[in-house]
Design an enzyme around this catalytic site. Structure first.
Site, short mmCIF file in Angstrom:
data_model
loop_
_atom_site.label_atom_id
_atom_site.label_comp_id
_atom_site.label_asym_id
_atom_site.label_seq_id
_atom_site.Cartn_x
_atom_site.Cartn_y
_atom_site.Cartn_z
N ASN A 1 39.57 26.69 43.39
CA ASN A 1 38.54 27.54 43.99
C ASN A 1 37.46 27.70 42.93
OD1 ASN A 1 36.91 29.49 45.06
ND2 ASN A 1 38.45 31.14 45.03
N TRP A 2 36.39 26.98 43.11
CA TRP A 2 35.33 26.98 42.09
C TRP A 2 34.54 28.28 42.08
CZ3 TRP A 2 32.56 21.51 42.32
CH2 TRP A 2 33.48 20.52 41.94
N LYS A 3 34.66 29.07 43.16
CA LYS A 3 33.87 30.31 43.28
C LYS A 3 32.38 29.98 43.15
CE LYS A 3 37.95 32.78 41.83
NZ LYS A 3 38.55 33.94 41.19
N GLY B 1 41.49 29.28 40.00
CA GLY B 1 40.09 29.63 39.76
C GLY B 1 39.61 29.01 38.47
N GLY B 2 39.60 29.80 37.41
CA GLY B 2 39.05 29.37 36.12
C GLY B 2 39.52 28.00 35.65
N GLY C 1 41.54 36.17 37.39
CA GLY C 1 40.52 36.14 36.33
C GLY C 1 40.81 37.07 35.18
N SER D 1 45.24 33.48 37.64
CA SER D 1 45.44 33.04 36.26
C SER D 1 46.51 31.96 36.13
CB SER D 1 45.76 34.23 35.35
OG SER D 1 44.68 35.15 35.35
N GLU E 1 47.66 35.93 46.29
CA GLU E 1 46.91 36.17 45.05
C GLU E 1 46.89 37.66 44.74
OE1 GLU E 1 43.99 32.72 44.27
OE2 GLU E 1 42.95 34.19 45.47
N HIS F 1 39.52 35.63 50.79
CA HIS F 1 39.73 35.79 49.34
C HIS F 1 39.48 37.25 48.95
CE1 HIS F 1 39.24 35.45 45.02
NE2 HIS F 1 39.94 34.33 45.11
N GLU G 1 37.96 38.53 46.57
CA GLU G 1 36.57 38.83 46.17
C GLU G 1 35.71 39.07 47.40
OE1 GLU G 1 36.15 35.42 43.62
OE2 GLU G 1 37.60 36.33 42.26
P1 13P Z 1 41.80 32.63 38.41
O1 13P Z 1 42.67 31.39 38.40
O2 13P Z 1 40.51 32.46 37.66
O3 13P Z 1 42.57 33.85 38.02
O4 13P Z 1 41.35 32.85 39.94
C1 13P Z 1 42.32 32.80 40.92
C2 13P Z 1 41.65 32.82 42.23
O5 13P Z 1 41.03 33.80 42.63
C3 13P Z 1 41.72 31.61 43.05
O6 13P Z 1 41.26 31.84 44.33
#
Ligand code: 13P
Length: 249
Positions: A9-11, A234-235, A172, A213, A166, A94, A96
């Site tokens: 998930n590149w966000k 994510g990251g 994050g 994470s 999640e 998600h 967010e």
């Molecule tokens: P991180 O891997 O950066 O914690 O993000 C997870 C995430 O929200 C994937 O959708």
């Protein structure tokens, strides 16, 4: 029995030029993956991502979709528009989006229905906040979110849907749920799916990822857990080498 699925998930990261470079680096590193590999990108990168991944084992997903087919919804994107681009997956609900953009259990369900109707594969996110975890409400929250997301969704669609657990406090933050905790909560989600559909469907047809994470260091331990069928990253999905290490857990 359940094929693992690792999705990035590149966000809100990567321009078109960065998308092309990242995917070019990724292709040789994940070509022998034993799991499904997906990259979910910002809308503006989708066409470039579809083009760059053509003929490879990498699939492309969006990060959201509107529930209406079309109309006066300034700034929104429909499922049909994504399908036309060659997009196969879409992240829905998600945390967010729930936290910053007013996403509710009800709108998650509306988006899931629209995505499925257009032939997209939803990756439905559920997960508790830190306050909910600390007050012992984790199971209650993920059960409620799962029931709501699957309201009026037919059993035939289960093969086309992925669930991502999640925990919000792990996103994050560098804090990962322990593999055991993640496994336990994913079991709660699977049990909910067994109640909603049937035990055999939940066991054989429902893929549930962990997200929060997840990285090259902890991926193999998480993926070794019996209930965990993949990851939503994510990251660590923003660097080809890190993401490929998770994919090749
Ligand atoms: P991180 O891997 O950066 O914690 O993000 C997870 C995430 O929200 C994937 O959708």
């Amino acid at each position: 029995m359940r094929r693992p699925i690792i999705a990035g998930n590149w966000k809100m990261n990567n321009t078109i030029a960065e998308t092309k470079a990242l995917i070019a680096d990724l292709i040789p590193l994940v070509k022998d993956a034993a799991c499904d590999v997906v990259v979910c990108t910002p809308y503006t990168d989708l066409a470039a991502a579809v083009e760059a991944t053509r003929g490879t084992n990498i699939k492309v997903g969006a990060e959201n979709v509107h529930w209406a087919e079309k109309g006066a919804f300034t700034g929104e994107i429909s499922a049909k528009m994504l399908v036309e681009l060659g997009v196969e997956y879409v992240i829905i609900g998600h945390s967010e989006r729930r936290q910053y953009f007013g996403e509710t259990d009800e709108t998650v369900n509306m988006r899931v229905k629209a995505a499925l109707a257009a032939g997209l594969k939803p990756i439905i996110c559920v997960g508790e906040t830190l306050a909910e975890r600390e007050s012992g409400k984790t199971a209650e929250v993920v059960t409620r979110q799962t029931r709501a997301a699957f309201k009026d969704i037919d059993k035939d669609e289960l093969d086309n849907i992925v669930i991502a657990y999640e925990p919000v406090w792990a996103i994050g933050t560098g804090k990962t749920a322990t593999a055991e905790d993640a496994n336990d909560t994913i079991k709660v989600i699977r049990d909910t799916m067994a109640e909603l559909y049937c035990p055999k469907c939940a066991e054989s047809r429902v893929r549930i990822q962990y997200g929060g994470s997840m990285n090259p260091k902890n991926a193999s331990e998480l993926m070794a857990m019996p209930e965990i069928d993949g990851g939503l990253i994510g990251g660590a999905s923003l660097k080809a080498e890190d993401f490929s290490k998770v994919v090749n857990f």
